[in-house]
Design an enzyme around this catalytic site. Structure first.
Site, short mmCIF file in Angstrom:
data_model
loop_
_atom_site.label_atom_id
_atom_site.label_comp_id
_atom_site.label_asym_id
_atom_site.label_seq_id
_atom_site.Cartn_x
_atom_site.Cartn_y
_atom_site.Cartn_z
N GLY A 149 0.82 -1.20 0.00
CA GLY A 149 0.00 0.00 0.00
C GLY A 149 0.86 1.25 0.00
O GLY A 149 2.07 1.20 0.29
N CYS A 150 0.24 2.37 -0.31
CA CYS A 150 1.00 3.62 -0.43
C CYS A 150 1.47 4.12 0.94
O CYS A 150 2.67 4.41 1.10
CB CYS A 150 0.15 4.68 -1.14
SG CYS A 150 -1.52 4.89 -0.48
N TYR A 151 0.58 4.22 1.91
CA TYR A 151 1.01 4.63 3.24
C TYR A 151 2.07 3.67 3.81
O TYR A 151 3.11 4.12 4.32
CB TYR A 151 -0.18 4.70 4.20
CG TYR A 151 -1.08 5.91 4.05
CD1 TYR A 151 -0.57 7.21 4.10
CD2 TYR A 151 -2.45 5.75 3.89
CE1 TYR A 151 -1.40 8.31 3.99
CE2 TYR A 151 -3.29 6.85 3.78
CZ TYR A 151 -2.77 8.13 3.82
OH TYR A 151 -3.60 9.22 3.70
#
Length: 346
Positions: A149-151
């Site tokens: 995921g990005c976070y």
């Protein structure tokens, strides 16, 4: 040439994947699918790719799509990649999932946080978490690749050197992350309506964001002990980018370390990690349009804490660019192939 099919190509991450792969010297895009735009040329959906991609969006004919490709990229909402993955693997094809379905090792944890039944539990033991800077050798052998995921990408890369050396207290980690609105996807939503976002910044999903177990899982693996975090994401009035500000309590004696040198040594061979010089702090504008992660680290001697800052483009290093980096490793290409470009500025 690697033949690549992209399922779910008209979301923002899918479109970035099409853009990057259309210029990749070792890849041919064989098909792109879209539930909403089936029958339309891709460039009509995304005009910036006119003359770069001449494929038409297709409906999902899974056996046909899989038969014509070597690797299947899935840019789908959570819960939708599982049947595609099982079908693709039955044809001995490789899969790269940009969604969440194979990121969490424990299916019960996945179901608790995502409220979806996991229907491909048998594939979880072989799924590889695709953070190249941490799992490079495993990625090279992977059939099932879970793109992070990005976070989590911004956070895990920010904390890995400290946790690897055991320099911070495991129960002291606080993460404040700020993201552009493209992270919410292309679907119409009041939360990302221009009038709601412009001139506004707000926290959301405080303490309950779905990326929390993914972050805790990967940090725990690096540190060798269970990590529990406080994670608060924020939506900001910008299109792209994530800036994570991460706080931790230094262990006794850790203050004597040259932490910037520790980071430089840890990431010395990583082509997309830039440990910034003293006095220079990460900013989203500096990584926009690139596959870089910029990191800076600051010791707060007064409080005994360390502050780590990391910035990525959420659609590239946080999604499509990292997926291509993983594909390169899976096919024994140099991992920077098709990704050697700086950001765009201003």
């Amino acid at each position: 040439m690697i033949k690549a099919c992209i399922i779910g190509a008209t979301g923002y991450a899918g479109a970035e994947l099409v853009r990057i792969l259309s210029l990749h010297p070792e890849t041919e895009i064989t098909a792109i699918t879209s539930q909403s735009y089936a029958g339309q040329p891709f460039w009509e959906v995304y005009p910036h790719l006119y003359k770069y991609i001449d494929l038409t969006c297709e409906e999902m004919d899974l056996s046909k799509l899989i038969a014509g490709a070597d690797v299947i990229f899935m840019a789908l909402p959570h819960g939708h990649a599982m049947p595609v993955a099982k079908e693709a693997l039955s044809y001995n094809k490789k899969i790269i999932d940009l969604g969440a379905d194979f990121r969490i090792d424990d299916s019960q944890v996945y179901e608790e946080w995502y409220k979806v039944k996991h229907t491909a539990v048998e594939l979880l033991p072989e799924a590889v978490y695709g953070l190249p800077e941490i799992n490079r050798e495993k990625i090279k052998q992977a059939r099932v690749l879970a793109n992070p995921g990005c976070y989590p990408t911004s956070v895990v890369l920010g904390l890995a050197p400290l946790l690897d050396r055991g320099l911070i207290e495991a129960d002291s980690i606080i993460i404040d992350s700020k993201s552009g609105v493209s992270g919410a996807g292309r679907g119409v939503s009041l939360n990302t309506h221009y009038s709601e976002v412009n001139e506004n910044i707000k926290a959301y999903n405080v303490g309950v964001h779905r990326h929390t177990p993914e972050i805790e899982q990967e940090l725990s693996k690096i540190s060798g002990q269970k990590i529990t975090i406080s994670f608060t994401p924020h939506l900001t009035p910008m299109i792209r980018g994530i800036l994570s500000t991460i706080y931790g309590k230094l262990k006794p004696g850790a203050a004597e370390f040259d932490l910037r040198q520790l980071y430089r040594e840890f990431y010395k061979n990583e082509p997309f990690i830039r440990v910034l010089p003293e006095g220079m702090l990460p900013k989203t504008k500096a990584v926009t349009g690139s596959n870089h992660c910029d990191i800076s680290i600051v010791k707060d001697d007064r409080t005994g804490r360390v502050v780590v800052l990391s910035a990525i483009d959420n659609l590239i290093k946080g999604a499509a660019g990292q997926a291509v980096q993983n594909m390169n490793l899976m096919y024994n290409l140099h991992e920077t192939t098709g990704l050697e470009f700086p950001g765009i500025y201003p």
